[in-house]
Design a protein around this motif. Structure first.
Motif, short mmCIF file in Angstrom:
data_model
loop_
_atom_site.label_atom_id
_atom_site.label_comp_id
_atom_site.label_asym_id
_atom_site.label_seq_id
_atom_site.Cartn_x
_atom_site.Cartn_y
_atom_site.Cartn_z
N ASN A 187 -8.50 15.19 4.49
CA ASN A 187 -6.83 15.25 4.02
C ASN A 187 -6.52 16.50 2.64
OD1 ASN A 187 -4.97 14.42 6.36
ND2 ASN A 187 -5.79 12.21 5.65
N ASP A 230 2.51 3.34 5.57
CA ASP A 230 2.30 4.57 4.81
C ASP A 230 0.76 3.53 4.73
OD1 ASP A 230 4.11 5.68 3.52
OD2 ASP A 230 3.11 5.29 1.69
N SER A 231 0.72 2.66 5.76
CA SER A 231 -0.40 1.90 5.93
C SER A 231 -1.09 2.48 7.02
CB SER A 231 -1.16 0.24 5.59
OG SER A 231 -0.18 0.23 5.38
N SER A 281 -12.72 8.88 2.35
CA SER A 281 -12.73 9.54 3.71
C SER A 281 -11.53 9.99 3.86
CB SER A 281 -13.62 8.94 4.59
OG SER A 281 -12.84 9.00 5.99
N LEU A 282 -10.41 9.31 3.47
CA LEU A 282 -8.96 9.61 4.08
C LEU A 282 -8.74 11.20 2.96
CD1 LEU A 282 -6.63 8.83 5.63
CD2 LEU A 282 -5.21 7.47 3.28
N PHE A 335 0.68 16.13 4.41
CA PHE A 335 0.14 14.80 4.42
C PHE A 335 0.84 13.74 4.06
CE2 PHE A 335 -2.88 10.88 4.58
CZ PHE A 335 -2.78 10.82 5.88
N SER A 369 -4.82 8.09 10.52
CA SER A 369 -5.77 9.37 9.33
C SER A 369 -7.62 9.28 9.24
CB SER A 369 -5.45 10.14 9.16
OG SER A 369 -6.48 11.18 8.47
N LEU A 370 -7.41 8.03 8.72
CA LEU A 370 -8.90 7.64 9.44
C LEU A 370 -9.31 7.51 10.23
CD1 LEU A 370 -11.02 6.40 6.56
CD2 LEU A 370 -9.12 4.16 7.54
N LYS A 397 10.02 10.86 1.00
CA LYS A 397 11.29 10.66 1.66
C LYS A 397 12.34 10.56 0.70
CE LYS A 397 8.81 10.81 6.44
NZ LYS A 397 8.72 9.79 7.59
N LEU A 410 1.05 5.36 0.24
CA LEU A 410 0.36 6.97 -0.08
C LEU A 410 -0.43 7.59 -0.64
CD1 LEU A 410 -0.97 7.70 3.15
CD2 LEU A 410 0.82 8.84 3.33
N ASP A 428 6.34 4.61 9.88
CA ASP A 428 6.75 5.24 8.65
C ASP A 428 5.97 4.60 7.91
OD1 ASP A 428 8.05 3.60 9.97
OD2 ASP A 428 10.10 4.50 9.80
N GLN A 433 4.57 13.07 4.39
CA GLN A 433 4.96 11.69 5.46
C GLN A 433 5.05 10.54 4.74
OE1 GLN A 433 2.00 11.94 8.83
NE2 GLN A 433 0.33 13.01 7.53
N PHE A 459 1.05 -1.06 -0.18
CA PHE A 459 0.14 -0.36 0.21
C PHE A 459 1.10 1.03 -0.09
CE2 PHE A 459 -2.19 3.44 2.46
CZ PHE A 459 -3.16 3.11 2.05
N ILE A 512 0.41 5.46 8.50
CA ILE A 512 0.18 6.61 8.24
C ILE A 512 -1.77 6.96 8.33
CG2 ILE A 512 0.22 8.18 7.78
CD1 ILE A 512 3.30 7.89 6.94
N ALA A 513 -1.73 6.48 7.19
CA ALA A 513 -3.41 6.59 6.65
C ALA A 513 -4.63 6.02 7.77
CB ALA A 513 -3.34 5.78 5.30
N GLU A 528 3.65 -1.21 11.65
CA GLU A 528 3.24 -1.42 10.90
C GLU A 528 1.69 -2.25 10.82
OE1 GLU A 528 6.99 -2.74 7.99
OE2 GLU A 528 6.81 -3.43 9.93
N SER A 576 6.49 7.73 3.03
CA SER A 576 7.76 6.39 2.23
C SER A 576 8.42 6.86 1.47
CB SER A 576 7.41 5.33 2.88
OG SER A 576 7.15 5.19 2.17
#
Lengths: 237, 237
Positions: free
Chosen positions: A186, B174-175, A181-182, A193, B181-182, A201, A152, B172, A196, A150, B177-178, B5, A198
């Motif tokens: 955001n 991504d899932s 929704s995500l 957002f 927020s969700l 970065k 972002l 860090d 952040q 997955f 982080i997502a 994670e 990976s």
């Protein structure tokens, strides 16, 4: 009512029915954004290729060869995966063969069964939305992800597209509900957002913040990119 | 700093390193919520089993056998996958063998490599958080999903757990982080939001709204459930 689903990774694609659907391939950092940039810069066709060697063989057929692995230009290639590089060069009437870590795999896996393959990027999201609305087909948004995981930025694009399609499409797939929704919660701070992520970065470490800025710009272009035969080109409505 | 994670589906598990991690198995509707309910009702041990036939064979060893497939009690089984059924019966000192569509597969796939396996559910999320904070291990939250696909309820639990762990863990992935927020943007209307999920709709069709309400109740219990050997039981700190 037509249906929109989101597949979060090519590794999950076997769980979805691709047959006769519009498949939107998403690889925001940077394959699909770069494809749109290339087309906007005058490139007339892009052939997505799975592996570096096949891609190289297109050179003698007169193609510009673009090869990226792990976020870097592959050795021996003319172009990497930077959208900005296309905006700065002269590409009018040129054709490109392109291979990338994640994006081209997603295209390869779906191109035979799908009704049509669209190239999804923030830079032309409204044009893509309009194209889809005018078809009578179900939609599968396929995130290229990062090496199967997955990611972002592809997920947020998917959420944005679901959000735009929402009034006219059934969104009863859980990933579509979640990503809509995500995105919506955001969208006022998308850049921050996604910063952040990976992958963002990794790209920052390569010193290509300009590429990131480009990839997150909404609706810079007003055309749709479609795979026709083995070649991606601008769709003329 | 320790790392957390989230793996969104057992189908993506090969992309993650499980070795020596705390793995939190999540199957909110309903396997992991039901396990917590069973333990709260006096059950002393739960053996998770992959298939219906093996599960049945536990009957002659004195176990209560619980079997669910596609959201329904499997034929020939004493219990299905309803947490409420455990709250209503007399289970003091009993042992259970349990097989479910998604949850038991996730346990089976990780139990050999992981440092420890926790059973994740909203009904004991704070106890699980505390347990994790007291260990010195990285964490992998593994969503059981629905037949390999992403699902909303397991994802929101993952986001809730990441949110609670956040100050003390690197997030860090991504899932993570997502989903953090969700969860944070939907926590004020969790029941309503999860009500859109395909799985919640399936359960509503089976007339088991009470089960859904139970599964979404936060911190009804203050104990952690841990796999020890082949058996899940209450962890005594």
């Amino acid at each position: 009512m037509r249906k929109v689903e989101v597949c979060l990774s090519p590794e999950l694609l076997h769980l979805y029915d691709v047959d006769d659907k519009i498949v939107v391939i998403v690889d925001i950092f940077r394959a699909t954004s770069t494809m749109i940039a290339a087309l906007a810069s005058g490139v007339t066709g892009i052939v997505p290729v799975m592996d570096l060697e096949t891609c190289k063989s297109y050179k003698e057929k007169g193609y510009i060869i673009a090869g990226e692995r792990d976020g870097q230009k592959a050795p021996g290639f003319e172009m990497g995966n930077s959208p900005i590089a296309y905006l700065e060069g002269d590409f009018l009437g040129k054709k490109i063969a392109m291979t990338t870590t994640n994006g081209t795999v997603a295209i390869e896996k779906t191109k035979n069964a799908a009704h049509s393959i669209l190239i999804g990027a923030f830079v032309n999201i409204s044009a893509t939305t309009r194209f889809i609305q005018n078809q009578k087909k179900d939609v599968l948004i396929l995130c290229a992800g990062w090496k199967g995981k997955f990611n972002l930025e592809d997920s947020l694009y998917s959420g944005a597209l679901v959000s735009k399609l929402h009034p006219h499409f059934r969104t009863d797939c859980d990933s579509a509900i979640a990503l809509k929704s995500l995105f919506e919660s955001n969208s006022h701070r998308l850049q921050l957002f996604i910063g952040q992520a990976s992958h963002a970065k990794r790209l920052q470490n390569h010193g290509i913040e300009k590429d990131i800025d480009f990839c997150l710009e909404m609706d810079k272009y007003d055309f749709t990119a479609l795979l026709q035969g083995n070649e991606i080109s601008i769709h003329k409505a």
